[in-house]
Design a protein around this motif. Structure first.
Motif, short mmCIF file in Angstrom:
data_model
loop_
_atom_site.label_atom_id
_atom_site.label_comp_id
_atom_site.label_asym_id
_atom_site.label_seq_id
_atom_site.Cartn_x
_atom_site.Cartn_y
_atom_site.Cartn_z
N ARG A 276 -3.41 3.32 11.29
CA ARG A 276 -2.18 3.08 10.99
C ARG A 276 -1.92 4.54 10.13
O ARG A 276 -0.64 4.98 10.19
CB ARG A 276 -2.49 2.31 9.41
CG ARG A 276 -2.62 0.96 9.79
CD ARG A 276 -3.18 0.16 8.53
NE ARG A 276 -2.34 0.19 7.33
CZ ARG A 276 -2.72 0.28 6.30
NH1 ARG A 276 -3.87 0.84 6.00
NH2 ARG A 276 -1.97 0.43 5.08
N ASN A 286 7.83 2.81 5.14
CA ASN A 286 7.38 1.48 5.27
C ASN A 286 7.47 0.33 6.34
O ASN A 286 7.81 -0.54 6.33
CB ASN A 286 8.23 0.75 4.11
CG ASN A 286 8.13 1.72 2.80
OD1 ASN A 286 7.05 1.94 2.22
ND2 ASN A 286 8.97 1.78 1.85
N SER A 289 2.65 -1.65 9.92
CA SER A 289 2.21 -2.84 9.47
C SER A 289 1.31 -3.44 10.29
O SER A 289 0.90 -2.68 11.51
CB SER A 289 3.14 -4.10 9.41
OG SER A 289 3.67 -4.42 10.88
N SER A 311 4.55 0.02 14.12
CA SER A 311 5.42 1.09 13.33
C SER A 311 6.76 1.18 14.07
O SER A 311 6.87 0.60 15.30
CB SER A 311 4.55 2.25 13.12
OG SER A 311 4.64 3.24 14.42
#
Length: 417
Positions: A276, A286, A289, A311
């Motif tokens: 991540r 943002n 995930s 991403s």
């Protein structure tokens, strides 16, 4: 991109082994075989490419220029030693197999298989008749694969190394590290035939046969390093392994034990967090995930715990080379923090990883790519009659060194038995 000949050849499926033999007769070839595993992210069931119209060796910046100049299909590898270009690192062990740190070739012929559709793109063959004329009749040969592999590192040395790494873990210098060991053999081998034998046995989703002149890689990897489709990036790190059992009840028990293991889940979470972080360096805000955590997948040889990290590439600021640069080498084969882990890997391991724990794959003309993690593999040099099998496992503060050694033996046995 120079336009090659494009044609469909449904009958190619019946001649696939002959196509593999033709490809492997070239000094540069690659076969990527998914074995049609359940993979919602894969583009092809099989890809076969051979012949080199152009070759690039170097670094990511040079790869970017080469790719933009040619705007063509690129097939090749990223070796683990590429880390030395990306960070202030080095490798103290000699190169027994002299893989380039980064190399890609633009092929003369590409065969793309999806379901029952086989598409061929070729700058050498204008039609199926021309290609078929170069196919040799099927031959059955001994693979000369009875090589006697010997462990380069003794059990005692392995246990001492783990104890030393546990001290580093105790000091807080690292949280997890992937420690690997090597098996070596000398003797003749027919690498393509050995690959075909083991490929049928393992049927791993990221299997690959790769030839770079006299160097051959026979890879039966279950792990995806990184895939790009449009702006979407997908990484699927593996941490957590359990052997398959012939008895169905016992096999289910092995799966349940793997899924409930606090150690394996903790290792998996640490690597997911590392991935991540890697992907966030080039991601839109943002967009990082985790669509799947602790996914349990069963392959012919082992059960694996696999997670998926996603991403979206911020393409206004970053290129596909940046996505690779900022995530390589993959966290599942290094540890956390990554740079500290790689420093300790070089201090404690007794061989140069080379292409092992690097990546094989392709970049298409639109800038999409898919790369595996080079594990569960045999590397072979036909000029030296020299073969390597490297295996490893994740070391944490609570791990059992004897159990980790047994896991390494299990992984090696599936290739060298």
């Amino acid at each position: 991109m120079s336009e090659g000949f494009r044609f469909l050849w449904p009958e190619a499926a019946q001649k696939w082994q002959q196509l593999e033999s033709l490809a492997a007769s070239s000094e540069h070839c690659i076969l990527l075989d998914s074995h049609q595993h359940r993979d919602s992210y894969g583009s092809w069931d099989k890809v076969l490419a051979w012949g080199a119209r152009a070759i690039y060796q170097g670094d990511f910046e040079g790869l970017k220029s080469f790719r933009q100049e040619h705007k063509d299909w690129l097939f090749g590898h990223l070796a683990y030693d590429l880390k030395n270009q990306l960070e202030d690192l080095n490798s103290r062990h000699p190169r027994k197999l002299d893989w380039a740190d980064l190399q890609f070739f633009i092929p003369e012929t590409i065969v793309l298989l999806k379901g029952d559709q086989i598409q061929i793109i070729s700058w050498r063959y204008a039609n199926t008749q021309a290609l078929e004329a170069d196919l040799a009749p099927p031959q059955v040969q001994e693979s000369l694969s009875n090589l006697k592999f010997e462990a380069q590192t003794s059990r005692e040395t392995y246990l001492e190394d783990i104890q030393s790494l546990k001290q580093e873990l105790q000091y807080g210098n690292i949280y997890e590290i992937n420690y690997c060991t090597l098996f070596e053999a000398r003797g003749p081998m027919r690498p393509l035939q050995r690959f075909q034998e083991l490929n049928e046995k393992h049927q791993a989703p990221f299997s690959a046969y790769y030839r770079d002149k006299q160097r051959h890689l026979l890879c039966f990897s279950p792990e995806r390093y990184l895939r790009k489709q449009g702006a979407e990036l997908i990484s699927q790190p593996i941490k957590g392994t359990a052997p398959r059992a012939q008895d169905p009840v016992r096999d289910q028990e092995q799966k349940a034990h793997l899924l409930s293991s606090e150690k394996e889940r903790a290792e998996n979470v640490m690597i997911v967090d590392l991935v991540r972080n890697d992907l966030s360096r080039t991601a839109r805000t943002n967009s990082v995930s985790v669509p799947e955590l602790f996914g349990l997948y069963s392959f012919n040889a082992v059960h694996q715990m696999i997670s998926t990290v996603r991403s979206e590439l911020d393409s206004n600021r970053y290129t596909l080379e940046d996505a690779l640069r900022y995530s390589f080498p993959m966290g599942s084969m290094t540890g956390a923090p990554k740079v500290s882990a790689m420093q300790l890997i070089d201090q404690h391991e007794h061989f140069r990883r080379g292409l092992y724990s690097g990546a094989l794959g392709y970049i298409d003309p639109e800038g999409n790519f898919d790369f595996n993690v080079v594990i569960r593999s045999i590397a072979y040099d036909s000029e030296q009659d020299y073969a390597q099998v490297a295996v490893g496992s994740a070391i944490t503060i609570h791990c059992d060194a004897e159990a980790e050694y047994a896991e390494c033996l299990l992984k090696a046995e599936k290739l060298i038995r």
